[in-house]
Write a protein that holds these residues in place. Structure first.
Motif, PDB file in Angstrom:
ATOM      1  N   ILE A 204      -2.971 -19.234   0.639  1.00  0.00           N
ATOM      2  CA  ILE A 204      -3.261 -20.078   1.805  1.00  0.00           C
ATOM      3  C   ILE A 204      -2.466 -19.606   3.014  1.00  0.00           C
ATOM      4  O   ILE A 204      -3.001 -19.508   4.130  1.00  0.00           O
ATOM      5  CB  ILE A 204      -2.932 -21.552   1.477  1.00  0.00           C
ATOM      6  CG1 ILE A 204      -3.906 -22.083   0.411  1.00  0.00           C
ATOM      7  CG2 ILE A 204      -3.003 -22.414   2.733  1.00  0.00           C
ATOM      8  CD1 ILE A 204      -3.584 -23.488  -0.061  1.00  0.00           C
ATOM      9  N   PHE A 205      -1.169 -19.303   2.828  1.00  0.00           N
ATOM     10  CA  PHE A 205      -0.349 -18.824   3.933  1.00  0.00           C
ATOM     11  C   PHE A 205      -0.896 -17.511   4.495  1.00  0.00           C
ATOM     12  O   PHE A 205      -0.972 -17.324   5.718  1.00  0.00           O
ATOM     13  CB  PHE A 205       1.096 -18.633   3.454  1.00  0.00           C
ATOM     14  CG  PHE A 205       1.988 -17.977   4.468  1.00  0.00           C
ATOM     15  CD1 PHE A 205       2.534 -18.723   5.510  1.00  0.00           C
ATOM     16  CD2 PHE A 205       2.270 -16.619   4.385  1.00  0.00           C
ATOM     17  CE1 PHE A 205       3.341 -18.108   6.455  1.00  0.00           C
ATOM     18  CE2 PHE A 205       3.079 -16.016   5.331  1.00  0.00           C
ATOM     19  CZ  PHE A 205       3.623 -16.751   6.367  1.00  0.00           C
ATOM     20  N   PHE A 206      -1.282 -16.608   3.622  1.00  0.00           N
ATOM     21  CA  PHE A 206      -1.804 -15.314   4.062  1.00  0.00           C
ATOM     22  C   PHE A 206      -3.083 -15.479   4.885  1.00  0.00           C
ATOM     23  O   PHE A 206      -3.236 -14.862   5.947  1.00  0.00           O
ATOM     24  CB  PHE A 206      -2.073 -14.436   2.830  1.00  0.00           C
ATOM     25  CG  PHE A 206      -2.677 -13.102   3.172  1.00  0.00           C
ATOM     26  CD1 PHE A 206      -1.900 -12.056   3.629  1.00  0.00           C
ATOM     27  CD2 PHE A 206      -4.056 -12.902   3.036  1.00  0.00           C
ATOM     28  CE1 PHE A 206      -2.469 -10.836   3.954  1.00  0.00           C
ATOM     29  CE2 PHE A 206      -4.625 -11.686   3.355  1.00  0.00           C
ATOM     30  CZ  PHE A 206      -3.829 -10.646   3.813  1.00  0.00           C
ATOM     31  N   LEU A 207      -4.011 -16.331   4.399  1.00  0.00           N
ATOM     32  CA  LEU A 207      -5.269 -16.537   5.118  1.00  0.00           C
ATOM     33  C   LEU A 207      -5.023 -17.195   6.474  1.00  0.00           C
ATOM     34  O   LEU A 207      -5.656 -16.839   7.476  1.00  0.00           O
ATOM     35  CB  LEU A 207      -6.217 -17.392   4.277  1.00  0.00           C
ATOM     36  CG  LEU A 207      -6.734 -16.742   2.983  1.00  0.00           C
ATOM     37  CD1 LEU A 207      -7.596 -17.723   2.205  1.00  0.00           C
ATOM     38  CD2 LEU A 207      -7.515 -15.473   3.292  1.00  0.00           C
ATOM     39  N   THR A 208      -4.089 -18.170   6.537  1.00  0.00           N
ATOM     40  CA  THR A 208      -3.781 -18.838   7.801  1.00  0.00           C
ATOM     41  C   THR A 208      -3.192 -17.857   8.803  1.00  0.00           C
ATOM     42  O   THR A 208      -3.564 -17.848   9.992  1.00  0.00           O
ATOM     43  CB  THR A 208      -2.797 -19.997   7.549  1.00  0.00           C
ATOM     44  OG1 THR A 208      -3.368 -20.903   6.606  1.00  0.00           O
ATOM     45  CG2 THR A 208      -2.508 -20.746   8.836  1.00  0.00           C
TER      46      THR A 208
END
Length: 301
Positions: A204-208
């Motif tokens: 999730i952090f990477f996609l954000t």
């Protein structure tokens, strides 16, 4: 005078339900086969005769070898069988036959796993003898059990293991790949949910972060390459004012462009002047249009 030697030997035999068993001593010329005290078959001059009806389809005699075979064994076929040879090689031999239930293949499952050990359990549906082997070495066994555990150290995960379910008549084996079953990792099984949550949060952090970077790039590109020849239409009361600006840094190129709006019969005609300005002079044309206002003239017939 013919000399004959009579010998009586008792041998143990075992079979499985539904299987076959062959009595190992031949009766070639003349003699009898008995079950307990009952004669169930006779051989005379090389010809067999089944004397008991229940053995008609399950007792067979091989003319070439002289051997008797019992087929489709059942538990009640267990007992003492005796061959009594009366001609040729004269002897009497008894066999104790025990018929066991067929052995089902064992099943192996992982019980617990940690960084140092992996606990396995081998199980069967019916009580039987269970054995754990490492290569050819017996590690653990039970003569009558439904399950048998085994603990494997982490340094031995790559060794060959097998669980064997057996009775005197047969055995069934399952080979165990400990490295595959136990995962070959150094993490306790209770840590798996936490690891999964960490992975989800990282994704999730990477996609954000990726989405934010894309938005920033789009904004920078738009600021460096503005769209040319934009029109802004503003409305002030009943009069329309249109501001035209160009992509030029020379304010001297600005000018007044006439435009006309109104009804087709010219009963109410409004003349509007447009001022061509350099868009670089205006931060927001909508906010500064009245400061850079056009000359407005209204004629009414």
């Amino acid at each position: 005078m013919r000399f004959s030697l009579t010998e009586e030997v008792k041998k143990n035999l075992s079979g499985s339900v539904g299987g076959n068993i062959t009595l190992p001593d031949p009766l070639l010329e003349k003699g009898f086969l008995s079950y307990g005290r009952t004669i169930i078959a006779e051989v005379n001059k090389g010809e067999p005769e089944i004397l008991e009806e229940i053995y008609m389809n399950k007792l067979h005699w091989d003319r070439n070898t002289g051997l008797f075979t019992l087929t489709d064994l059942q538990r009640n076929d267990s007992g003492i069988y005796t061959i009594d040879s009366k001609k040729g090689k004269v002897f009497t031999t008894s066999y104790k036959l025990t018929v066991y239930d067929s052995v089902a293949p064992p099943a192996v499952k992982k019980v617990t796993v940690s960084s140092e050990i992996c606990s396995l359990l081998c199980s069967v549906d019916k009580e039987t003898t269970l054995l754990w082997f490492k290569d050819e070495e017996i590690l653990n066994q039970s003569s009558s059990a439904l399950s048998l555990p085994l603990t494997v150290q982490q340094q031995d995960f790559s060794s060959s293991y097998r669980c064997v379910a057996a009775n005197p008549a047969e055995n069934k084996t399952v080979t165990v790949n400990v490295k595959a079953i136990c995962g070959g990792n150094d993490t306790n099984s209770s840590d798996y949910p936490a690891q999964r949550n960490y992975i989800i949060l990282f994704v999730i952090f990477f996609l954000t972060a990726a989405l934010a970077i894309i938005i920033i790039i789009i904004i920078v590109i738009k600021r460096k390459h503005p769209v040319k020849n934009k029109w802004k239409l503003l409305r002030a009361g009943s009069v329309d004012a249109v501001l035209l600006y160009t992509d030029t840094r020379d304010s001297r190129q600005g000018g007044i462009l006439p435009a006309v709006s109104g009804t087709s019969d010219r009963s109410s005609l409004t003349t509007v002047s447009y001022k061509l300005v350099d868009h670089h002079m205006i931060t927001d044309p909508a906010d500064d249009v009245w400061q850079q206002s056009a000359d407005l003239t209204t004629d009414t017939d």
